[in-house]
Design a protein around this motif. Structure first.
Motif, PDB file in Angstrom:
ATOM      1  N   ALA A   1     -14.809   9.269   2.694  1.00  0.00           N
ATOM      2  CA  ALA A   1     -15.710   9.658   1.605  1.00  0.00           C
ATOM      3  C   ALA A   1     -15.830  11.169   1.483  1.00  0.00           C
ATOM      4  O   ALA A   1     -15.927  11.708   0.382  1.00  0.00           O
ATOM      5  CB  ALA A   1     -17.084   9.034   1.818  1.00  0.00           C
TER       6      ALA A   1
ATOM      7  N   TYR B   1     -11.419  10.019  -8.363  1.00  0.00           N
ATOM      8  CA  TYR B   1     -10.482   8.890  -8.297  1.00  0.00           C
ATOM      9  C   TYR B   1      -9.144   9.327  -7.711  1.00  0.00           C
ATOM     10  O   TYR B   1      -8.574   8.654  -6.854  1.00  0.00           O
ATOM     11  CB  TYR B   1     -10.281   8.285  -9.693  1.00  0.00           C
ATOM     12  CG  TYR B   1      -9.175   7.269  -9.735  1.00  0.00           C
ATOM     13  CD1 TYR B   1      -9.379   5.989  -9.251  1.00  0.00           C
ATOM     14  CD2 TYR B   1      -7.921   7.593 -10.243  1.00  0.00           C
ATOM     15  CE1 TYR B   1      -8.359   5.048  -9.272  1.00  0.00           C
ATOM     16  CE2 TYR B   1      -6.902   6.673 -10.267  1.00  0.00           C
ATOM     17  CZ  TYR B   1      -7.122   5.394  -9.778  1.00  0.00           C
ATOM     18  OH  TYR B   1      -6.118   4.484  -9.792  1.00  0.00           O
TER      19      TYR B   1
ATOM     20  N   ARG C   1     -12.832  12.306  -0.386  1.00  0.00           N
ATOM     21  CA  ARG C   1     -12.872  11.853  -1.776  1.00  0.00           C
ATOM     22  C   ARG C   1     -13.811  12.711  -2.605  1.00  0.00           C
ATOM     23  O   ARG C   1     -13.591  12.919  -3.791  1.00  0.00           O
ATOM     24  CB  ARG C   1     -13.334  10.392  -1.843  1.00  0.00           C
ATOM     25  CG  ARG C   1     -12.298   9.430  -1.317  1.00  0.00           C
ATOM     26  CD  ARG C   1     -12.794   8.030  -1.342  1.00  0.00           C
ATOM     27  NE  ARG C   1     -13.013   7.606  -2.718  1.00  0.00           N
ATOM     28  CZ  ARG C   1     -13.688   6.523  -3.051  1.00  0.00           C
ATOM     29  NH1 ARG C   1     -14.238   5.787  -2.126  1.00  0.00           N
ATOM     30  NH2 ARG C   1     -13.832   6.195  -4.299  1.00  0.00           N
TER      31      ARG C   1
ATOM     32  N   GLY D   1      -9.363   9.821  -4.118  1.00  0.00           N
ATOM     33  CA  GLY D   1      -9.450   8.533  -3.445  1.00  0.00           C
ATOM     34  C   GLY D   1      -8.115   7.839  -3.288  1.00  0.00           C
ATOM     35  O   GLY D   1      -7.968   6.957  -2.447  1.00  0.00           O
ATOM     36  N   THR D   2      -7.126   8.227  -4.089  1.00  0.00           N
ATOM     37  CA  THR D   2      -5.805   7.616  -3.949  1.00  0.00           C
ATOM     38  C   THR D   2      -5.064   8.119  -2.726  1.00  0.00           C
ATOM     39  O   THR D   2      -4.130   7.467  -2.274  1.00  0.00           O
ATOM     40  CB  THR D   2      -4.940   7.861  -5.200  1.00  0.00           C
ATOM     41  OG1 THR D   2      -4.745   9.266  -5.364  1.00  0.00           O
ATOM     42  CG2 THR D   2      -5.555   7.248  -6.433  1.00  0.00           C
TER      43      THR D   2
ATOM     44  N   ASP E   1       0.854  -1.183   0.000  1.00  0.00           N
ATOM     45  CA  ASP E   1       0.000   0.000   0.000  1.00  0.00           C
ATOM     46  C   ASP E   1       0.892   1.235   0.000  1.00  0.00           C
ATOM     47  O   ASP E   1       1.754   1.386   0.851  1.00  0.00           O
ATOM     48  CB  ASP E   1      -0.912  -0.010   1.218  1.00  0.00           C
ATOM     49  CG  ASP E   1      -1.971   1.071   1.141  1.00  0.00           C
ATOM     50  OD1 ASP E   1      -2.230   1.554   0.030  1.00  0.00           O
ATOM     51  OD2 ASP E   1      -2.548   1.402   2.185  1.00  0.00           O
TER      52      ASP E   1
ATOM     53  N   TYR F   1     -19.586   6.395  -9.518  1.00  0.00           N
ATOM     54  CA  TYR F   1     -18.250   5.828  -9.247  1.00  0.00           C
ATOM     55  C   TYR F   1     -18.019   5.672  -7.745  1.00  0.00           C
ATOM     56  O   TYR F   1     -17.528   4.633  -7.297  1.00  0.00           O
ATOM     57  CB  TYR F   1     -17.178   6.728  -9.862  1.00  0.00           C
ATOM     58  CG  TYR F   1     -15.786   6.328  -9.439  1.00  0.00           C
ATOM     59  CD1 TYR F   1     -15.186   5.198  -9.978  1.00  0.00           C
ATOM     60  CD2 TYR F   1     -15.091   7.053  -8.485  1.00  0.00           C
ATOM     61  CE1 TYR F   1     -13.922   4.804  -9.577  1.00  0.00           C
ATOM     62  CE2 TYR F   1     -13.839   6.673  -8.076  1.00  0.00           C
ATOM     63  CZ  TYR F   1     -13.255   5.562  -8.624  1.00  0.00           C
ATOM     64  OH  TYR F   1     -12.009   5.175  -8.208  1.00  0.00           O
ATOM     65  N   VAL F   2     -18.379   6.681  -6.963  1.00  0.00           N
ATOM     66  CA  VAL F   2     -18.184   6.616  -5.511  1.00  0.00           C
ATOM     67  C   VAL F   2     -19.068   5.534  -4.913  1.00  0.00           C
ATOM     68  O   VAL F   2     -18.643   4.811  -4.000  1.00  0.00           O
ATOM     69  CB  VAL F   2     -18.462   7.990  -4.866  1.00  0.00           C
ATOM     70  CG1 VAL F   2     -18.540   7.894  -3.364  1.00  0.00           C
ATOM     71  CG2 VAL F   2     -17.388   8.979  -5.275  1.00  0.00           C
TER      72      VAL F   2
ATOM     73  N   ASP G   1      -9.110   7.667   2.242  1.00  0.00           N
ATOM     74  CA  ASP G   1     -10.189   6.674   2.262  1.00  0.00           C
ATOM     75  C   ASP G   1     -11.508   7.279   2.704  1.00  0.00           C
ATOM     76  O   ASP G   1     -12.552   6.689   2.499  1.00  0.00           O
ATOM     77  CB  ASP G   1      -9.838   5.530   3.218  1.00  0.00           C
ATOM     78  CG  ASP G   1      -8.803   4.594   2.636  1.00  0.00           C
ATOM     79  OD1 ASP G   1      -8.742   4.489   1.408  1.00  0.00           O
ATOM     80  OD2 ASP G   1      -8.080   3.965   3.426  1.00  0.00           O
TER      81      ASP G   1
ATOM     82  N   VAL H   1     -14.962  12.362 -12.577  1.00  0.00           N
ATOM     83  CA  VAL H   1     -14.650  11.000 -12.143  1.00  0.00           C
ATOM     84  C   VAL H   1     -13.153  10.876 -11.887  1.00  0.00           C
ATOM     85  O   VAL H   1     -12.716  10.290 -10.889  1.00  0.00           O
ATOM     86  CB  VAL H   1     -15.126   9.952 -13.169  1.00  0.00           C
ATOM     87  CG1 VAL H   1     -14.557   8.577 -12.859  1.00  0.00           C
ATOM     88  CG2 VAL H   1     -16.640   9.891 -13.189  1.00  0.00           C
TER      89      VAL H   1
ATOM     90  N   ARG I   1     -20.006   2.794  -6.253  1.00  0.00           N
ATOM     91  CA  ARG I   1     -19.545   1.449  -6.625  1.00  0.00           C
ATOM     92  C   ARG I   1     -18.211   1.081  -6.003  1.00  0.00           C
ATOM     93  O   ARG I   1     -17.845  -0.076  -5.997  1.00  0.00           O
ATOM     94  CB  ARG I   1     -19.443   1.324  -8.133  1.00  0.00           C
ATOM     95  CG  ARG I   1     -20.788   1.331  -8.786  1.00  0.00           C
ATOM     96  CD  ARG I   1     -20.697   0.928 -10.221  1.00  0.00           C
ATOM     97  NE  ARG I   1     -22.024   0.829 -10.748  1.00  0.00           N
ATOM     98  CZ  ARG I   1     -22.506  -0.255 -11.314  1.00  0.00           C
ATOM     99  NH1 ARG I   1     -21.752  -1.303 -11.449  1.00  0.00           N
ATOM    100  NH2 ARG I   1     -23.727  -0.268 -11.766  1.00  0.00           N
ATOM    101  N   THR I   2     -17.460   2.071  -5.514  1.00  0.00           N
ATOM    102  CA  THR I   2     -16.163   1.752  -4.936  1.00  0.00           C
ATOM    103  C   THR I   2     -16.199   1.706  -3.435  1.00  0.00           C
ATOM    104  O   THR I   2     -17.086   2.100  -2.788  1.00  0.00           O
ATOM    105  CB  THR I   2     -15.070   2.759  -5.357  1.00  0.00           C
ATOM    106  OG1 THR I   2     -15.471   4.061  -4.993  1.00  0.00           O
ATOM    107  CG2 THR I   2     -14.814   2.652  -6.821  1.00  0.00           C
TER     108      THR I   2
END
Length: 121
Positions: free
Chosen positions: A69, A60, A72, A63-64, A4, A117-118, A67, A56, A120-121
């Motif tokens: 929300a 993304y 993100r 999000g890298t 990670d 996208y958010v 974690d 998107v 689904r992840t």
């Protein structure tokens, strides 16, 4: 064996998130400016489609480094606030975004794909 890489970015995470938020505002300005694009006599709001892909990508990228929300979604929140500011009238009564289908398409394409996208992840 996978590793990670998030601890490496831990010190840079706030800076990266601020850069992504500023990038969301810059891309919104370009999307609003290119929204009334025409191909001949037909309205062709290509910037609305670009808004979905760019947002998107921004979510993304956020999000890298986080974690959470809420972090993100920071670029998307900044984009939405900028959109609302562009939709209101300025001091001289000028409005950058009118009440038409192109503006609704920009709002839809700018918000729905990143939210999917958010989710689904």
């Amino acid at each position: 064996m996978t590793t990670d890489t998030r601890p490496v970015y831990a010190a840079l995470a706030p800076i990266i998130l601020v850069v992504l938020a500023v990038d969301a505002l810059l891309t919104l300005v370009l999307e609003v400016l290119y929204l009334p694009t025409y191909l001949g006599a037909v309205a062709f709001p290509i910037s609305a489609l670009v808004a979905g892909a760019v947002n998107v990508g921004l979510v993304y990228a956020a999000g890298t480094v986080s974690d959470r929300a809420s972090l993100r979604l920071l670029p998307l929140l900044v984009w939405t606030l900028g959109f609302l500011i562009c939709a209101t009238s300025g001091p001289g009564g000028d409005v950058l975004l009118g009440s038409n289908w192109q503006t609704l398409l920009l709002l839809f394409c700018g918000l729905v794909p990143p939210m999917i996208y958010v989710a689904r992840t």
